[in-house]
Motif scaffolding. Structure first.
Motif, short mmCIF file in Angstrom:
data_model
loop_
_atom_site.label_atom_id
_atom_site.label_comp_id
_atom_site.label_asym_id
_atom_site.label_seq_id
_atom_site.Cartn_x
_atom_site.Cartn_y
_atom_site.Cartn_z
N SER A 146 37.98 -108.71 -15.44
CA SER A 146 36.53 -108.56 -15.36
C SER A 146 35.90 -107.94 -16.61
CB SER A 146 36.15 -107.73 -14.13
OG SER A 146 36.70 -106.43 -14.22
N MET A 170 31.70 -110.59 -21.19
CA MET A 170 30.58 -110.04 -20.42
C MET A 170 29.32 -110.21 -21.22
SD MET A 170 31.38 -105.94 -20.72
CE MET A 170 32.67 -106.09 -19.55
N LEU A 178 35.06 -96.64 -13.94
CA LEU A 178 34.99 -98.04 -14.34
C LEU A 178 36.00 -98.80 -13.49
CD1 LEU A 178 33.79 -100.10 -16.33
CD2 LEU A 178 35.60 -99.47 -17.92
N ILE A 179 35.49 -99.60 -12.56
CA ILE A 179 36.38 -100.35 -11.67
C ILE A 179 36.01 -101.82 -11.67
CG2 ILE A 179 36.80 -98.36 -10.16
CD1 ILE A 179 34.80 -99.59 -8.18
N GLY A 180 36.95 -102.64 -11.31
CA GLY A 180 36.71 -104.08 -11.21
C GLY A 180 38.02 -104.82 -11.11
N PRO A 181 37.95 -106.08 -10.73
CA PRO A 181 39.18 -106.87 -10.60
C PRO A 181 39.78 -107.19 -11.97
CG PRO A 181 37.26 -108.25 -10.20
CD PRO A 181 36.76 -106.84 -10.36
N ASN A 182 41.03 -107.67 -11.94
CA ASN A 182 41.70 -108.10 -13.17
C ASN A 182 40.84 -109.14 -13.88
OD1 ASN A 182 43.83 -106.51 -12.46
ND2 ASN A 182 45.13 -108.19 -11.79
N VAL A 190 25.09 -106.46 -21.00
CA VAL A 190 25.43 -105.23 -20.30
C VAL A 190 24.61 -104.09 -20.89
CG1 VAL A 190 27.26 -103.56 -19.83
CG2 VAL A 190 27.76 -106.01 -19.81
N LYS A 219 36.98 -104.75 -18.11
CA LYS A 219 37.08 -103.28 -18.21
C LYS A 219 37.68 -102.85 -19.55
CE LYS A 219 39.67 -103.00 -14.64
NZ LYS A 219 39.81 -104.40 -14.25
#
Length: 82
Positions: free
Chosen positions: A40, A19, A34-38, A22, A42
């Motif tokens: 991403s 990332m 804290l959410i997001g696809p595999n 940020v 986290k």
């Protein structure tokens, strides 16, 4: 005082950035999810907050102090039972 802050943070493993740039703040009393696809980033973000993944760029602070690998991780002394 801000309890948790990331400023212009880039995280990665070797030459592979996970990332980039940020920035966020979590103030006392706030709840954050804290959410997001595999894949991403986290887990990488949480590891950076613990000082286990150093920031390639930028600054990670908890209670105004920089997070470094030598700083004890969050939750030191807390015993978890299942």
């Amino acid at each position: 005082m801000i309890e948790l802050e990331m400023r212009d943070v880039t995280l990665g493993y070797g030459h592979h950035p996970v990332m980039e740039r940020v920035s966020f703040r979590v103030s006392p009393g706030e709840f954050v999810g804290l959410i997001g696809p595999n894949g991403s980033g986290k887990s990488t973000l949480l590891l950076a907050l613990l000082g286990l993944v150093p920031a390639v760029r930028g600054e990670v602070r908890i209670n105004g102090s920089p997070v470094t690998p030598s700083r004890p991780p969050i939750g030191t002394g807390v015993v978890l039972s299942w």
